[in-house]
Design a protein around this motif. Structure first.
Motif, PDB file in Angstrom:
ATOM      1  N   ALA A   1       1.040  -1.244  -0.204  1.00  0.00           N
ATOM      2  CA  ALA A   1      -0.300  -0.208   0.052  1.00  0.00           C
ATOM      3  C   ALA A   1       0.848   1.467  -0.051  1.00  0.00           C
ATOM      4  CB  ALA A   1      -1.245  -0.326   1.357  1.00  0.00           C
TER       5      ALA A   1
ATOM      6  N   TYR B   1       2.546   2.301  -3.334  1.00  0.00           N
ATOM      7  CA  TYR B   1       1.303   2.720  -4.800  1.00  0.00           C
ATOM      8  C   TYR B   1       1.301   3.628  -3.781  1.00  0.00           C
ATOM      9  CZ  TYR B   1      -0.551  -1.780  -6.693  1.00  0.00           C
ATOM     10  OH  TYR B   1      -0.860  -2.843  -7.251  1.00  0.00           O
TER      11      TYR B   1
ATOM     12  N   SER C   1      -2.029   6.548  -8.161  1.00  0.00           N
ATOM     13  CA  SER C   1      -2.558   6.702  -6.740  1.00  0.00           C
ATOM     14  C   SER C   1      -3.840   6.777  -6.765  1.00  0.00           C
ATOM     15  CB  SER C   1      -1.286   7.268  -5.954  1.00  0.00           C
ATOM     16  OG  SER C   1      -1.144   8.817  -7.077  1.00  0.00           O
TER      17      SER C   1
ATOM     18  N   THR D   1      -6.147   3.813  -6.167  1.00  0.00           N
ATOM     19  CA  THR D   1      -5.997   3.424  -5.168  1.00  0.00           C
ATOM     20  C   THR D   1      -6.312   4.187  -3.713  1.00  0.00           C
ATOM     21  OG1 THR D   1      -3.532   2.525  -5.962  1.00  0.00           O
ATOM     22  CG2 THR D   1      -4.599   1.962  -4.075  1.00  0.00           C
TER      23      THR D   1
ATOM     24  N   GLU E   1     -12.657  -2.523  -4.273  1.00  0.00           N
ATOM     25  CA  GLU E   1     -11.387  -1.059  -4.232  1.00  0.00           C
ATOM     26  C   GLU E   1     -10.169  -1.714  -3.890  1.00  0.00           C
ATOM     27  OE1 GLU E   1     -11.975   2.562  -5.068  1.00  0.00           O
ATOM     28  OE2 GLU E   1     -13.290   2.269  -7.043  1.00  0.00           O
TER      29      GLU E   1
ATOM     30  N   LEU F   1      -4.513  -4.093  -4.464  1.00  0.00           N
ATOM     31  CA  LEU F   1      -3.235  -4.461  -4.695  1.00  0.00           C
ATOM     32  C   LEU F   1      -2.542  -5.610  -5.786  1.00  0.00           C
ATOM     33  CD1 LEU F   1      -3.104  -2.868  -1.212  1.00  0.00           C
ATOM     34  CD2 LEU F   1      -2.738  -1.209  -3.245  1.00  0.00           C
TER      35      LEU F   1
END
Lengths: 643, 318
Positions: free
Chosen positions: A380, A383, A389, A392, A421, A425
């Protein structure tokens, strides 16, 4: 186009789709249009010149409008970058032009209404004509955000049904069709399966965020006689790829080929099937622990104030997770929430949602690391400020390790899409989680081979020529067995792991050459061929064409801030003049589906209570119906004195 | 002026030419709408204008053009052509990898063109007005008229799919310098060389026919020299002067033609790279390839001038 969860659907019969498509419409030549007529209504259609299909589609719409005698149509085309700059300029909405553009949607029904119509998307992608309808904005927000839709999916579906009805009446935009993408393979290669995720390597490997897990080549049987017991292990699959993968680094790429090759190697906590249903994957299970009724202003006390630089950008190197919605950038400073403060907010119990993932024990990366919560948290962080980004941190607030095999992901506000969502990742190894992506890239061309948990391992490549993967001999699903998935209800003899030894991607950018390579048996499977070639493959006994709806769609948008387009009757009338069937048949050779509603099959799961009923309701608004259009236009002409 | 001084002078004159090439290249690329950021971002509902500005600043694309040019030129002079935006790879590395592919293909096409055109031109000139001449002129006209991409696709269709002597895709795992690769050069080489062969043949035929009418030829024949000696020793050398110039100029055509041919035959050279670069608005890559192509063409023209001098001692350089 965004790289988002897109989907695949096998078995859409093209023939069925084309039933009832008459040979209506002719391809008009733009030069014939825009003559000196006395038509009462001027229309200017705009399009980017480099997309032939789109230009032809606009020509068809133009000739359909002109045939009525009510419209004097002009078509302007622009080079793509000029065009996007032009139509995304906030001032564009004052011109009174009708732009045509394409977008890529996802499982999220929002991607078929929000991007086009939400007032927040004016001046960027893709509310081009400045639609500003507070009622609609509210409806769209309420269909995704809020504790009620999080807890009640049926309520969410009902709300989307209301949105489609509302849009059919208001008709701010007309979606013309949903694209089909087709992969073509020899009959030696078929029955790729990743039960229950997809029935085709390409439908998954290419177009979905999570990918194939198991696949095989059956060298002998015809596709119609696929039988798991015929399955032959081993062999090499040669894939004719249309582009060189730009990047092997998940947070730093968005193109199709890169996504495909990354999915051989990287996996996520959760995966989704062809209908958008979610299944725990690297996570053994997951739960929604807590939902709080917060909105983004509730983070106010945690926010820091940062100055804006001359470009209007906040001057901080940190990822901006939330920007205060009440701040005006004209003031030269804004309040923002960065990762450190987001952690503080979570400490204090300020967050929208909390999901807990129990990670499977015993999953190993190809460098020998065992997957733990730490990997998820580090991923995380990687990202942050990456090319992905924006996507995310659209919903993610914070990732937190609970214990070695338990991780919590927090959403900013109650968000019905968070379940899909947040765990999107691509989980990294710790060895590669601190590559900054700028100086240190995750790229075999720079001597950093990707390390993941997935079914294949990068082997070798020659840039713009080929990329090769070999089977991951220590793949965790092979060890655990597919039966270890609680949700698995597939055939008993379903293989536990990938059964093909090698994947070879040959990079062949030219469509005709790639088609030739398939015919000459130099590749086994390819995609992105010209639609006129697809018919030949479709008719042939020796090839299988697998067409899927992957979320792409085209639309035109009406300048509702300019008279007489502010009148919904005019917009409805023009919508009735869009020859959707003719566009699909004549422009796309049948390789698309007319948009009878704004909601494609892809997003039906959460986007409607009953897809068939919705189509019955909405389709009459979208039928090609010059008589209905004429009646509406007559009324408009009278009211506006347009003679 | 001696030949050596002439060569030196021509070499020096390359410097301003290349400077001009660099300015034009830079200007064309930057006047074309769109940059790599537009391409990377595309149509993406998640990316705001602020995100885009940030990306531009990261790659220095927000600076004034002249400043970007100076930065670029300064780097180029030290051998640094910048990076590919999407992958972060060094442009010079890509050029070094792709250049040999294009050069080998070009040389093959060029040799093919000369090997066909010169004998055919001689034969047509000697048999002027006869059937063989008509046939060769027909093929010359066809060769000039046929578009490269069509010829390439036809050769693939015939050579790979019908008679099956070649694969559609050249073997991507074989090193370029492996002798086996000669075989795979045949189809793209023919494609790229055909138009050049046609032009050279026409010039060869015309200038040879012209030479054949000159008095010294009559004199040589009157001296009793065999026709073969007259044609191949005296006439050929004189008629070659214009052919050499043309052949060198055609290097530009070969390089330009390689763009289409490399795409059709999936030949991993600079031409295919250029198309990809243009599609992705990879400006550093476009500029570097254009600059390299410019250098190649300038050098080829220089060689033509030198050869011209060597072939015709009457030519004086002032």
């Amino acid at each position: 186009m965004s790289k988002g969860p897109t989907h695949t659907k096998h078995g859409i019969t093209r023939r069925r789709m084309l039933q009832g498509v008459g040979a209506t419409g002719v391809i008009a030549v733009s030069g014939c249009l825009g003559g000196d007529t006395d038509a009462p209504i001027d229309v200017r259609l705009e399009v980017n010149s480099d997309n032939d299909d789109r230009v032809q589609m606009v020509d068809l719409i133009a000739s359909s409008l002109e045939e009525t005698g009510y419209f004097d149509v002009e078509i302007e085309d622009y080079e793509w970058n000029d065009y996007t700059a032009r139509v995304m300029d906030p001032e564009y909405a004052e011109n009174g032009y009708v732009p045509c553009i394409g977008l890529s949607g996802t499982f999220n029904p929002e991607s078929f209404c929000n991007a086009l119509h939400h007032s927040e998307n004016h001046g960027q992608c893709c509310n081009l004509n400045g639609i500003d309808d507070p009622e609609l904005d509210g409806m769209m927000d309420d269909a995704r955000y809020g504790t009620d839709v999080v807890e009640d999916t049926d309520l969410r579906r009902e709300r989307y049904d209301e949105i489609w009805e509302y849009l059919a009446e208001e008709r701010y935009s007309s979606i013309t069709h949903f694209d089909l993408v087709a992969s073509v393979m020899t009959t030696d290669v078929h029955g790729f399966s990743t039960y229950p995720f997809s029935e085709s390597l390409f439908s998954y490997g290419l177009y979905a965020p999570q990918d194939e897990q198991v696949m095989w080549i059956d060298e002998s049987a015809h596709p119609d006689d696929t039988d798991l017991s015929d399955l032959e292990e081993g062999g090499t699959l040669r894939i004719g790829a249309a582009e060189n993968p730009d990047s092997f680094d998940p947070p730093y790429s968005t193109d199709t080929t890169s996504t495909m090759v990354q999915e051989f190697v990287f996996e996520s906590l959760v995966r989704s099937d062809v209908d958008g249903n979610l299944y725990p994957w690297l996570a053994e299970s997951y739960d929604l622990l807590e939902v709080n009724d917060v909105d983004r202003t509730d983070y106010e006390e945690y926010m820091i104030t940062v100055d804006l630089n001359e470009d209007g950008l906040p001057e901080t190197d940190e990822q901006i997770i939330v920007q205060h919605p009440g701040d005006d950038p004209a003031d030269g400073e804004v309040r923002v929430l960065t990762p450190e403060e987001a952690a503080d907010a979570v400490d204090d119990g300020v967050f929208g949602m909390q999901f807990r993932y129990d990670i499977r024990e015993g999953i190993e990366f190809t460098n020998g690391e065992e997957l733990t919560a730490e990997h998820v948290v580090a991923t995380a962080e990687r990202y942050e400020n990456s090319d992905l980004s924006a996507q995310t941190y659209d919903s993610l607030l914070h990732a937190r390790e609970v214990d070695e095999y338990t991780v919590d992901l927090y959403a900013q506000i109650p968000d019905a899409e968070a379940e899909r969502e947040l765990p999107g990742l691509a989980i990294h190894s710790l060895e590669q989680a601190d590559l900054d992506g700028d100086e240190e890239v995750l790229d075999p061309r720079e001597d950093t081979e990707p390390i993941g948990t997935g079914p294949y391992v990068f082997d070798e490549m020659s840039d713009e020529q080929y990329v090769e993967y070999v089977r991951n001999e220590d793949y965790w699903v092979t060890d655990h067995g597919v039966d270890s998935f609680e949700w698995f209800d597939g055939p008993a003899d379903f293989p536990d792991g990938p059964v093909i030894d090698r994947l070879e991607l040959e990079i062949v950018p030219d469509n005709s050459t790639r088609s030739g390579a398939l015919q000459d048996d130099e590749v086994d499977i390819t995609y992105g061929l010209n639609t006129e070639d697809l018919d030949g493959y479709d008719d042939s006994e020796d090839y299988v064409v697998d067409a899927i709806e992957a979320g792409g769609y085209e639309y035109i948008q009406y300048p509702m801030n300019v008279e007489p387009w502010d009148d919904d009757r005019l917009r409805q009338a023009v919508n009735h003049l869009i020859p959707r069937e003719s566009i699909v048949e004549n422009v796309l050779n049948g390789w698309a589906r007319p948009a009878w509603t704004d909601l494609p099959e892809l997003a039906e799961e959460n986007g409607t209570t009953d897809a068939a009923a919705l189509e019955d309701d909405i389709r009459p608004y979208n039928e090609h119906d010059p008589d209905a259009a004429e009646a509406l236009i007559e009324e408009v002409i009278e009211d506006y004195d347009l003679d | 002026m001696s030949l050596r001084r002439f060569v030196l002078k021509r070499l020096l004159s390359i410097v301003p030419i290349l400077f001009g090439v660099s300015v034009v290249t830079f200007a064309l690329v930057h006047l074309t709408p769109g940059d790599p950021i537009d391409q990377m971002v595309g149509v993406n509902p998640h990316v705001t204008a602020a995100d885009e500005a940030q990306l531009r600043a990261r790659y220095g694309l927000d600076e004034p053009l002249w400043q970007q040019y100076l930065t670029w030129m300064g780097n180029v002079l030290t051998g640094d052509f910048g990076q590919v935006y999407s992958s972060g790879l060094d442009v010079s590395g890509i050029i070094l990898m792709r250049l040999p592919e294009t050069v080998v293909l070009g040389i093959f096409g060029w040799v093919f063109a000369l090997a066909i055109a010169i004998p055919a031109g001689i034969y047509a000139a000697v048999n002027k007005g006869e059937f063989a001449d008509t046939v060769s002129r027909f093929f010359a006209l066809s060769g000039i008229s046929i578009p490269n991409f069509w010829l390439g696709l036809m050769l693939i269709l015939i050579g790979a799919l019908i008679i099956d002597l070649w694969p559609v895709l050249p073997p991507s795992r074989q090193p370029l310098y492996h002798p086996e690769m000669l075989w795979y050069l045949v189809l793209p080489g023919i494609t790229i060389g055909t138009a050049a062969a046609a032009s050279i043949m026409r010039v060869m035929r015309t200038s040879m026919a012209e030479e054949l009418n000159k008095e010294y030829v009559t004199a040589a024949r009157a001296k009793g020299l065999p026709e073969r000696t007259v044609v191949l020793k005296h006439v050929l050398r004189n008629s070659l002067i214009s052919v050499v110039t043309l052949a060198a100029t055609l290097t530009a055509t070969l390089v330009a033609g390689s763009v289409v041919v490399e795409v059709v035959f999936n030949w991993p050279g600079l031409g295919r790279e250029l198309i990809e670069a243009i599609n992705a608005r990879e400006i550093n890559l476009i500029m570097a390839i254009t600059l390299f192509t410019g250098v190649l063409i300038v050098i080829a023209n220089m060689i033509a001038d030198v050869l011209y001098a060597a072939l015709d001692p009457r030519i004086r350089y002032e």
